[in-house]
Design a protein around this motif. Structure first.
Motif, PDB file in Angstrom:
ATOM      1  N   ILE A  91     -35.858 -19.625 -30.675  1.00  0.00           N
ATOM      2  CA  ILE A  91     -37.085 -19.841 -31.115  1.00  0.00           C
ATOM      3  C   ILE A  91     -38.328 -20.231 -29.860  1.00  0.00           C
ATOM      4  O   ILE A  91     -37.867 -20.989 -29.045  1.00  0.00           O
ATOM      5  CB  ILE A  91     -37.280 -21.220 -32.037  1.00  0.00           C
ATOM      6  CG1 ILE A  91     -36.686 -21.248 -33.296  1.00  0.00           C
ATOM      7  CG2 ILE A  91     -38.963 -21.868 -32.125  1.00  0.00           C
ATOM      8  CD1 ILE A  91     -36.543 -22.285 -33.919  1.00  0.00           C
ATOM      9  N   TRP A  92     -39.047 -19.448 -29.783  1.00  0.00           N
ATOM     10  CA  TRP A  92     -39.759 -19.245 -28.572  1.00  0.00           C
ATOM     11  C   TRP A  92     -41.116 -20.157 -28.701  1.00  0.00           C
ATOM     12  O   TRP A  92     -42.101 -20.150 -29.742  1.00  0.00           O
ATOM     13  CB  TRP A  92     -40.413 -17.734 -28.255  1.00  0.00           C
ATOM     14  CG  TRP A  92     -41.511 -17.679 -27.210  1.00  0.00           C
ATOM     15  CD1 TRP A  92     -43.054 -17.563 -27.188  1.00  0.00           C
ATOM     16  CD2 TRP A  92     -41.136 -17.602 -25.795  1.00  0.00           C
ATOM     17  NE1 TRP A  92     -43.529 -17.415 -25.915  1.00  0.00           N
ATOM     18  CE2 TRP A  92     -42.539 -17.382 -25.309  1.00  0.00           C
ATOM     19  CE3 TRP A  92     -40.281 -17.770 -24.879  1.00  0.00           C
ATOM     20  CZ2 TRP A  92     -42.543 -17.485 -23.841  1.00  0.00           C
ATOM     21  CZ3 TRP A  92     -40.141 -17.849 -23.403  1.00  0.00           C
ATOM     22  CH2 TRP A  92     -41.621 -17.637 -22.848  1.00  0.00           C
ATOM     23  N   ILE A  93     -41.418 -20.964 -27.754  1.00  0.00           N
ATOM     24  CA  ILE A  93     -42.454 -21.720 -27.778  1.00  0.00           C
ATOM     25  C   ILE A  93     -43.562 -21.737 -26.537  1.00  0.00           C
ATOM     26  O   ILE A  93     -43.261 -21.807 -25.437  1.00  0.00           O
ATOM     27  CB  ILE A  93     -41.955 -23.316 -27.688  1.00  0.00           C
ATOM     28  CG1 ILE A  93     -41.056 -23.509 -28.848  1.00  0.00           C
ATOM     29  CG2 ILE A  93     -43.246 -24.376 -28.017  1.00  0.00           C
ATOM     30  CD1 ILE A  93     -40.328 -24.844 -28.626  1.00  0.00           C
ATOM     31  N   HIS A  94     -44.500 -21.274 -26.856  1.00  0.00           N
ATOM     32  CA  HIS A  94     -45.731 -20.806 -25.942  1.00  0.00           C
ATOM     33  C   HIS A  94     -46.221 -22.026 -25.019  1.00  0.00           C
ATOM     34  O   HIS A  94     -46.031 -23.166 -25.347  1.00  0.00           O
ATOM     35  CB  HIS A  94     -46.746 -20.098 -26.427  1.00  0.00           C
ATOM     36  CG  HIS A  94     -47.758 -20.738 -27.149  1.00  0.00           C
ATOM     37  ND1 HIS A  94     -48.775 -21.687 -26.580  1.00  0.00           N
ATOM     38  CD2 HIS A  94     -48.058 -21.009 -28.423  1.00  0.00           C
ATOM     39  CE1 HIS A  94     -49.574 -22.259 -27.628  1.00  0.00           C
ATOM     40  NE2 HIS A  94     -49.033 -21.802 -28.883  1.00  0.00           N
ATOM     41  N   GLY A  95     -46.673 -21.768 -23.677  1.00  0.00           N
ATOM     42  CA  GLY A  95     -47.132 -22.739 -22.942  1.00  0.00           C
ATOM     43  C   GLY A  95     -48.642 -22.651 -22.731  1.00  0.00           C
ATOM     44  O   GLY A  95     -49.296 -22.166 -24.013  1.00  0.00           O
TER      45      GLY A  95
END
Length: 290
Positions: free
Chosen positions: A44-48
């Motif tokens: 699960i990729w979580i953006h900044g």
């Protein structure tokens, strides 16, 4: 859930609503699943974006989208990219509630995506790294209990993850409340730390502790962590990852801290970002059994 199938057999599920709250935009996620018939682990990729901006579809400008997607899929893992509420929409813990809701959603519909629900990792950068660390360390029976789980989206189901990659995330907020931010000419950018906490100075100490991953590192044994941070980071000092690494080691956790010599935030100054990306993917693949 209709999927788009590409020539290489990858299935793409785009713009799926995983949570809704009256008065807020729907939270969306995209799922990219490699070719094959067996369930695969998922990242699960979580953006900044300082909790103030950002988009699930776009990594930082130093990381090509194709490099990120290709590296995860070729390692035999699905990639789930999520949006979450920004801090001017709702202060903390809304952002973590959304991350937890996305994890519950992926588990609930794992069969439809061909994902193994018990092999989930989180990977975030900057504000997303902070949220990834919190997702890996907070649990219903922990210090903040159900307060940090939220009730958005799918109800029930656990939100534990099996591995965490945190790129230059904040680990201890109180020490950064007065940290001078780099000047951005022509940009009116609110202070990301106070905005995350709701802009209420009288509550900052309490909320800063609640929103800091180091607060939870001494709890139950954490999942394996990979921390990657530039030593020249002007926005989030390298010492933030040192603090979290030390706390995780003290809790008996498996943690690797990788220094990126001289690199600024988002790894500015790095000539070739590829080894950093592939190294992070290899860590996730190893711990998720890809």
């Amino acid at each position: 859930m209709p999927a788009v199938l590409t020539e290489d057999g990858v299935r793409h599920f785009d713009g799926i609503t995983y949570a809704t709250t009256p008065g807020y935009r729907p939270r969306l996620l995209d799922v990219h699943v490699p070719a094959g018939d067996e369930p695969v682990p998922a990242v699960i990729w979580i953006h900044g974006g300082g909790w103030l901006e950002g988009d699930r579809r776009y990594p930082p400008p130093t990381v090509p989208v194709e490099l990120l997607h290709r590296s995860v899929l070729r390692a035999g893992m699905a990639l789930v990219c999520i949006d979450y509420r920004h801090s001017l929409e709702a202060p903390f813990p809304a952002q973590l509630h959304d991350v937890k809701a996305a994890i519950r959603y992926v588990r609930q519909f794992a069969d439809a995506f061909r994902i193994d629900p018990e092999r989930l990792g989180v990977w975030g950068e900057s504000a997303g790294g902070h949220l990834a660390a919190l997702a890996g360390l907070t649990r219903p029976d922990g210090p903040a209990g159900q307060e940090l789980e939220g009730t958005e989206g799918v109800r029930g189901g656990h939100t534990g993850v099996q591995a965490v990659v945190d790129w230059y995330g904040v680990s201890e907020i109180a020490s950064l409340l007065g940290h001078p931010l780099p000047q951005m000419p022509g940009a009116e950018f609110p202070d990301p730390f106070t905005t995350l906490l709701g802009g209420t100075p009288d509550r900052h100490p309490e909320l800063a502790r609640t929103a800091s991953p180091v607060t939870y590192a001494a709890g139950a044994k954490p999942p394996p962590f990979l921390l990657v941070h530039g030593t020249g980071d002007q926005l989030v000092p390298y010492s933030q990852s040192e603090l979290l690494a030390e706390a995780l080691k003290g809790a008996g956790g498996e943690v690797t801290l990788e220094r990126v010599e001289g690199a600024d935030h988002i790894f500015l100054g790095v000539a070739d970002i590829t080894p950093i990306v592939t190294g992070s993917v290899a860590f996730l693949a190893r711990h998720l059994g890809a």
